[in-house]
Design a protein around this motif. Structure first.
Motif, PDB file in Angstrom:
ATOM      1  N   UNK A 200       0.836  -1.206   0.000  1.00  0.00           N
ATOM      2  CA  UNK A 200       0.000   0.000   0.000  1.00  0.00           C
ATOM      3  C   UNK A 200       0.869   1.253   0.000  1.00  0.00           C
ATOM      4  N   UNK A 201       1.969   1.215   0.754  1.00  0.00           N
ATOM      5  CA  UNK A 201       2.892   2.366   0.780  1.00  0.00           C
ATOM      6  C   UNK A 201       3.564   2.535  -0.573  1.00  0.00           C
ATOM      7  N   UNK A 202       3.927   1.425  -1.220  1.00  0.00           N
ATOM      8  CA  UNK A 202       4.490   1.506  -2.574  1.00  0.00           C
ATOM      9  C   UNK A 202       3.477   2.115  -3.543  1.00  0.00           C
ATOM     10  N   UNK A 203       2.194   1.780  -3.387  1.00  0.00           N
ATOM     11  CA  UNK A 203       1.157   2.361  -4.254  1.00  0.00           C
ATOM     12  C   UNK A 203       1.101   3.876  -4.082  1.00  0.00           C
ATOM     13  N   UNK A 204       1.224   4.336  -2.840  1.00  0.00           N
ATOM     14  CA  UNK A 204       1.254   5.777  -2.579  1.00  0.00           C
ATOM     15  C   UNK A 204       2.533   6.390  -3.141  1.00  0.00           C
ATOM     16  N   UNK A 205       3.655   5.730  -2.914  1.00  0.00           N
ATOM     17  CA  UNK A 205       4.972   6.195  -3.354  1.00  0.00           C
ATOM     18  C   UNK A 205       5.028   6.347  -4.877  1.00  0.00           C
ATOM     19  N   UNK A 206       4.408   5.400  -5.580  1.00  0.00           N
ATOM     20  CA  UNK A 206       4.467   5.391  -7.046  1.00  0.00           C
ATOM     21  C   UNK A 206       3.300   6.121  -7.694  1.00  0.00           C
ATOM     22  N   UNK A 207       2.450   6.737  -6.887  1.00  0.00           N
ATOM     23  CA  UNK A 207       1.352   7.530  -7.426  1.00  0.00           C
ATOM     24  C   UNK A 207       0.204   6.719  -7.983  1.00  0.00           C
ATOM     25  N   UNK A 208       0.071   5.469  -7.552  1.00  0.00           N
ATOM     26  CA  UNK A 208      -1.031   4.634  -8.037  1.00  0.00           C
ATOM     27  C   UNK A 208      -2.366   5.173  -7.528  1.00  0.00           C
ATOM     28  N   UNK A 209      -2.349   5.744  -6.336  1.00  0.00           N
ATOM     29  CA  UNK A 209      -3.566   6.326  -5.778  1.00  0.00           C
ATOM     30  C   UNK A 209      -3.226   7.196  -4.587  1.00  0.00           C
ATOM     31  N   UNK A 210      -4.163   8.039  -4.180  1.00  0.00           N
ATOM     32  CA  UNK A 210      -3.971   8.852  -2.977  1.00  0.00           C
ATOM     33  C   UNK A 210      -4.123   7.961  -1.749  1.00  0.00           C
ATOM     34  N   UNK A 260      10.917   2.785   0.249  1.00  0.00           N
ATOM     35  CA  UNK A 260      11.722   3.966   0.608  1.00  0.00           C
ATOM     36  C   UNK A 260      10.909   5.072   1.266  1.00  0.00           C
ATOM     37  N   UNK A 261       9.634   5.207   0.902  1.00  0.00           N
ATOM     38  CA  UNK A 261       8.805   6.256   1.506  1.00  0.00           C
ATOM     39  C   UNK A 261       8.588   5.985   2.992  1.00  0.00           C
ATOM     40  N   UNK A 262       8.424   4.721   3.352  1.00  0.00           N
ATOM     41  CA  UNK A 262       8.278   4.369   4.769  1.00  0.00           C
ATOM     42  C   UNK A 262       9.535   4.752   5.539  1.00  0.00           C
ATOM     43  N   UNK A 263      10.676   4.406   4.998  1.00  0.00           N
ATOM     44  CA  UNK A 263      11.935   4.741   5.659  1.00  0.00           C
ATOM     45  C   UNK A 263      12.093   6.263   5.789  1.00  0.00           C
ATOM     46  N   UNK A 264      11.691   7.002   4.759  1.00  0.00           N
ATOM     47  CA  UNK A 264      11.799   8.462   4.774  1.00  0.00           C
ATOM     48  C   UNK A 264      10.919   9.072   5.861  1.00  0.00           C
ATOM     49  N   UNK A 265       9.697   8.554   5.993  1.00  0.00           N
ATOM     50  CA  UNK A 265       8.790   9.050   7.031  1.00  0.00           C
ATOM     51  C   UNK A 265       9.378   8.810   8.423  1.00  0.00           C
ATOM     52  N   UNK A 266       9.910   7.627   8.630  1.00  0.00           N
ATOM     53  CA  UNK A 266      10.471   7.296   9.940  1.00  0.00           C
ATOM     54  C   UNK A 266      11.667   8.190  10.246  1.00  0.00           C
ATOM     55  N   UNK A 275       2.982  10.348  17.173  1.00  0.00           N
ATOM     56  CA  UNK A 275       3.679  11.630  17.001  1.00  0.00           C
ATOM     57  C   UNK A 275       2.777  12.691  16.374  1.00  0.00           C
ATOM     58  N   UNK A 276       1.520  12.319  16.094  1.00  0.00           N
ATOM     59  CA  UNK A 276       0.580  13.281  15.521  1.00  0.00           C
ATOM     60  C   UNK A 276       0.653  13.406  14.013  1.00  0.00           C
ATOM     61  N   UNK A 277       1.609  12.698  13.400  1.00  0.00           N
ATOM     62  CA  UNK A 277       1.731  12.775  11.939  1.00  0.00           C
ATOM     63  C   UNK A 277       2.324  11.471  11.414  1.00  0.00           C
ATOM     64  N   UNK A 278       1.659  10.917  10.424  1.00  0.00           N
ATOM     65  CA  UNK A 278       2.158   9.759   9.687  1.00  0.00           C
ATOM     66  C   UNK A 278       1.692   9.934   8.260  1.00  0.00           C
ATOM     67  N   UNK A 279       0.969   8.955   7.752  1.00  0.00           N
ATOM     68  CA  UNK A 279       0.347   9.162   6.441  1.00  0.00           C
ATOM     69  C   UNK A 279      -0.814  10.146   6.572  1.00  0.00           C
TER      70      UNK A 279
END
Length: 282
Positions: A200-210, A260-266, A275-279
């Motif tokens: 699901x994170x890869x789908x967000x990362x690659x712009x498959x969907x919001x 990579x997007x998951x790692x970047x967020x962390x 922390x009040x912010x994730x996806x």
């Protein structure tokens, strides 16, 4: 073996929930963390949960107090010397868990069973750091602990039949349904769940969907109660990354490579609800 005193290491969301359920079911509980602040925060969360149940008429005010009286807050690990069974619910970090189990092995009585709420780290690896490998087992609760019925019970090669039976009986006493898993990285739950979240994170990362579209598809199309990105925020993105890293290293299979997007967020400190912010923002 009769479990009368139940120890919990870690007073966070998982540890606090485990302590609450044990106390609700009549056990004396020692709730330990490394600082008074963490323990007080855990006790405050338990109190809030119990009072909410009282407001809904599920328990009485006197029962709330009785449950709280069965929980002893602690910042001194030596208090675990009176525990018959301990659940470790610290951060999903191997070295932290190894140190905790080594210390528990020194402090706890010889008959005590030591379990881990780890969501991915092999139990045999933890057992090898103790002098009681036959009394080490995995007891993986689901979040939120007071609500979710499942407990994964993970046997290492060294886990004795008595330890296994005691753990299953304890899970049932706590109102949970035990499911037995073999000692592989991620066990059953997270070996299935985390690759889905990662995809699901890869789908967000690659712009498959919001993020909204991805979560809506899984909620309405697959009848999931929560979308995978919202669920990742609830679990904690740092925990998701730790589990995926364990899967990736444990199996050496690229299908478990964290997005990579998951790692970047962390790395940014966006860890989800805590922390009040994730996806999403909270």
């Amino acid at each position: 073996m009769q479990v009368e005193t139940f120890g919990v290491i870690g007073a966070g969301q998982m540890g606090g929930g485990i302590a609450q359920v044990a106390a609700v079911n009549g056990m004396q509980v020692i709730l330990h963390d490394i600082s008074t602040e963490f323990v007080e925060r855990g006790m405050a969360a338990i109190t809030k949960n119990l009072r909410r149940s009282a407001e809904k008429g599920k328990i009485t005010d006197s029962e709330v107090q009785g449950i709280l009286d069965r929980i002893t807050p602690s910042t001194d690990m030596t208090r675990m010397k009176s525990a018959d069974f301990v659940v470790e619910a610290a951060s999903e970090n191997e070295e932290i868990k190894f140190k905790i189990f080594s210390r528990l092995d020194e402090v706890c009585p010889p008959h005590a069973i030591l379990s881990s709420n780890t969501s991915s780290i092999p139990i045999g690896r933890i057992a090898s750091r103790t002098r009681r490998p036959d009394k080490i087992i995995g007891m993986h609760f689901m979040n939120p602990v007071p609500v979710m019925k499942l407990v994964e019970v993970i046997r290492a090669l060294s886990t004795s039949d008595e330890t296994y039976r005691t753990t299953v009986e304890l899970a049932e006493k706590m109102g949970k349904t035990p499911a037995v898993a073999s000692d592989f990285p991620g066990f059953i739950a997270n070996r299935i769940l985390l690759p889905m979240i990662n995809e699901a994170i890869f789908c967000l990362f690659q712009g498959v969907g919001s993020k909204e579209s991805i979560d809506t598809v899984m909620k309405l199309g697959m009848n999931h109660p929560m979308g995978p990105l919202a669920l990742a925020d609830l679990i904690g993105l740092d925990t998701c990354l730790a589990i995926l890293t364990t899967l990736h290293q444990g199996f050496g299979d690229p299908k478990y490579r964290p997005c990579p997007l998951l790692r970047q967020y962390v790395e940014t400190g966006w860890l989800g609800r805590k922390t009040g912010r994730g996806f999403y923002q909270y």
